[in-house]
Design a protein around this motif. Sequence first.
Motif, PDB file in Angstrom:
ATOM      1  N   SER A 297       0.829  -1.213   0.000  1.00 50.41           N
ATOM      2  CA  SER A 297       0.000   0.000   0.000  1.00 50.41           C
ATOM      3  C   SER A 297       0.858   1.255   0.000  1.00 50.41           C
ATOM      4  O   SER A 297       0.649   2.172  -0.814  1.00 50.41           O
ATOM      5  CB  SER A 297      -0.933   0.000   1.213  1.00 50.41           C
ATOM      6  OG  SER A 297      -1.841  -1.067   1.172  1.00 50.41           O
TER       7      SER A 297
ATOM      8  N   ILE B  66      -5.864   4.188  -1.089  1.00 45.87           N
ATOM      9  CA  ILE B  66      -6.088   4.922   0.159  1.00 45.87           C
ATOM     10  C   ILE B  66      -4.896   5.840   0.443  1.00 45.87           C
ATOM     11  O   ILE B  66      -5.054   7.023   0.784  1.00 45.87           O
ATOM     12  CB  ILE B  66      -6.301   3.939   1.326  1.00 45.87           C
ATOM     13  CG1 ILE B  66      -7.582   3.129   1.111  1.00 45.87           C
ATOM     14  CG2 ILE B  66      -6.346   4.681   2.657  1.00 45.87           C
ATOM     15  CD1 ILE B  66      -7.778   2.014   2.130  1.00 45.87           C
ATOM     16  N   VAL B  67      -3.689   5.289   0.301  1.00 40.88           N
ATOM     17  CA  VAL B  67      -2.483   6.077   0.558  1.00 40.88           C
ATOM     18  C   VAL B  67      -2.366   7.222  -0.441  1.00 40.88           C
ATOM     19  O   VAL B  67      -2.084   8.371  -0.065  1.00 40.88           O
ATOM     20  CB  VAL B  67      -1.232   5.173   0.488  1.00 40.88           C
ATOM     21  CG1 VAL B  67       0.042   6.007   0.601  1.00 40.88           C
ATOM     22  CG2 VAL B  67      -1.276   4.130   1.599  1.00 40.88           C
TER      23      VAL B  67
ATOM     24  N   ALA C 245      -4.923   9.958   0.383  1.00 41.34           N
ATOM     25  CA  ALA C 245      -4.604  10.695   1.604  1.00 41.34           C
ATOM     26  C   ALA C 245      -3.422  11.632   1.382  1.00 41.34           C
ATOM     27  O   ALA C 245      -3.406  12.764   1.876  1.00 41.34           O
ATOM     28  CB  ALA C 245      -4.312   9.727   2.747  1.00 41.34           C
TER      29      ALA C 245
ATOM     30  N   TRP D 152      -1.657  10.155   7.612  1.00 38.94           N
ATOM     31  CA  TRP D 152      -1.912   8.902   8.319  1.00 38.94           C
ATOM     32  C   TRP D 152      -3.250   8.870   9.054  1.00 38.94           C
ATOM     33  O   TRP D 152      -3.985   7.873   8.956  1.00 38.94           O
ATOM     34  CB  TRP D 152      -0.753   8.603   9.271  1.00 38.94           C
ATOM     35  CG  TRP D 152      -0.947   7.416  10.158  1.00 38.94           C
ATOM     36  CD1 TRP D 152      -0.956   7.411  11.520  1.00 38.94           C
ATOM     37  CD2 TRP D 152      -1.155   6.053   9.755  1.00 38.94           C
ATOM     38  NE1 TRP D 152      -1.158   6.141  12.000  1.00 38.94           N
ATOM     39  CE2 TRP D 152      -1.284   5.285  10.942  1.00 38.94           C
ATOM     40  CE3 TRP D 152      -1.254   5.404   8.526  1.00 38.94           C
ATOM     41  CZ2 TRP D 152      -1.503   3.917  10.916  1.00 38.94           C
ATOM     42  CZ3 TRP D 152      -1.483   4.038   8.505  1.00 38.94           C
ATOM     43  CH2 TRP D 152      -1.606   3.305   9.689  1.00 38.94           C
TER      44      TRP D 152
ATOM     45  N   MET E  98      -5.903   7.918   6.769  1.00 36.47           N
ATOM     46  CA  MET E  98      -5.802   6.566   6.215  1.00 36.47           C
ATOM     47  C   MET E  98      -6.399   5.501   7.132  1.00 36.47           C
ATOM     48  O   MET E  98      -6.860   4.459   6.660  1.00 36.47           O
ATOM     49  CB  MET E  98      -4.333   6.205   5.951  1.00 36.47           C
ATOM     50  CG  MET E  98      -3.601   7.077   4.969  1.00 36.47           C
ATOM     51  SD  MET E  98      -1.892   6.479   4.806  1.00 36.47           S
ATOM     52  CE  MET E  98      -1.115   7.873   4.016  1.00 36.47           C
TER      53      MET E  98
ATOM     54  N   PHE F  41      -8.392   1.993   6.202  1.00 34.01           N
ATOM     55  CA  PHE F  41      -7.565   0.813   6.439  1.00 34.01           C
ATOM     56  C   PHE F  41      -8.274  -0.163   7.380  1.00 34.01           C
ATOM     57  O   PHE F  41      -8.100  -1.382   7.267  1.00 34.01           O
ATOM     58  CB  PHE F  41      -6.212   1.209   7.033  1.00 34.01           C
ATOM     59  CG  PHE F  41      -5.149   1.464   6.006  1.00 34.01           C
ATOM     60  CD1 PHE F  41      -5.084   0.707   4.852  1.00 34.01           C
ATOM     61  CD2 PHE F  41      -4.210   2.463   6.194  1.00 34.01           C
ATOM     62  CE1 PHE F  41      -4.100   0.936   3.895  1.00 34.01           C
ATOM     63  CE2 PHE F  41      -3.226   2.703   5.252  1.00 34.01           C
ATOM     64  CZ  PHE F  41      -3.170   1.944   4.101  1.00 34.01           C
TER      65      PHE F  41
END
Length: 248
Positions: free
Chosen positions: A32, A102-103, A106, A138, A141, A145
């Motif tokens: 990821s 997702i990463v 973000a 973070w 995320m 996650f």
Amino acid sequence: MTWGLWNSWMLPGLWITIQVTLYSAAVALVVSFSIGTLRTSRFWIVRFLSGTYFEIFRGASALVMLFWFMFAFPLMFGWQLVPMWAGVLALGLTYGAYGSEIVRGALAAVPVAQREAGIALSFTRLQRLRRIEIPQAWPEMVPPFNNLAIELLKGTALVSVISVADITFAANLVRITTQDSAPIYTIILVMYFVLAFFITRGMRVVERHAKTRVGQAPPRGGGLRGLLSIGSRETVEADGVVTTGGAK
């Protein structure tokens, strides 16, 4: 179901499921962040290659990918994988592709001014990621996650088709032995729910810690209590003005 069947099959199967989940999550987390950050590169070839990986693994079936690592990979590369590790790779690489989005999202949400400040301080790209972008991204995320980790947990049931003795595989053997379908499958439903519950609680702790580190301490209350506490702090006036603490 007797204690012997429970002790011989269900408990070892539960442990196998936990192991597959943890190992697959570790692979998925590495993938990821690796693919997600590469997709934000300023070099088009890097973005193209990482984007190609993302599209391939996002579009492929996890079950077919599992079969590929188990049966096609040895024929192509001459290296036979242990069934459990074939499942870990298939799940980790597949869910890692979802996690990379997702990463990427973000990181893209980090204000441009923050990245420009890092450039003004002569930070390298790696330093900007480590000191500025990832710490701010973070907290955003963690909730997705959390959902991805629960989906991964449920996806571990696929490894039973290649004879990995997880709780789904064990439950099927016990069902064949006892001919009690309803109790057995009800038990594993509860077991999956309990595992998902612990994942959620753990990720909420991680989220609270992450937000605290960037000065976004979240409220500790949740559910109905959280809604009631918010309602007690905010009053919406007729003209649309919001006042806090009961002040008008």
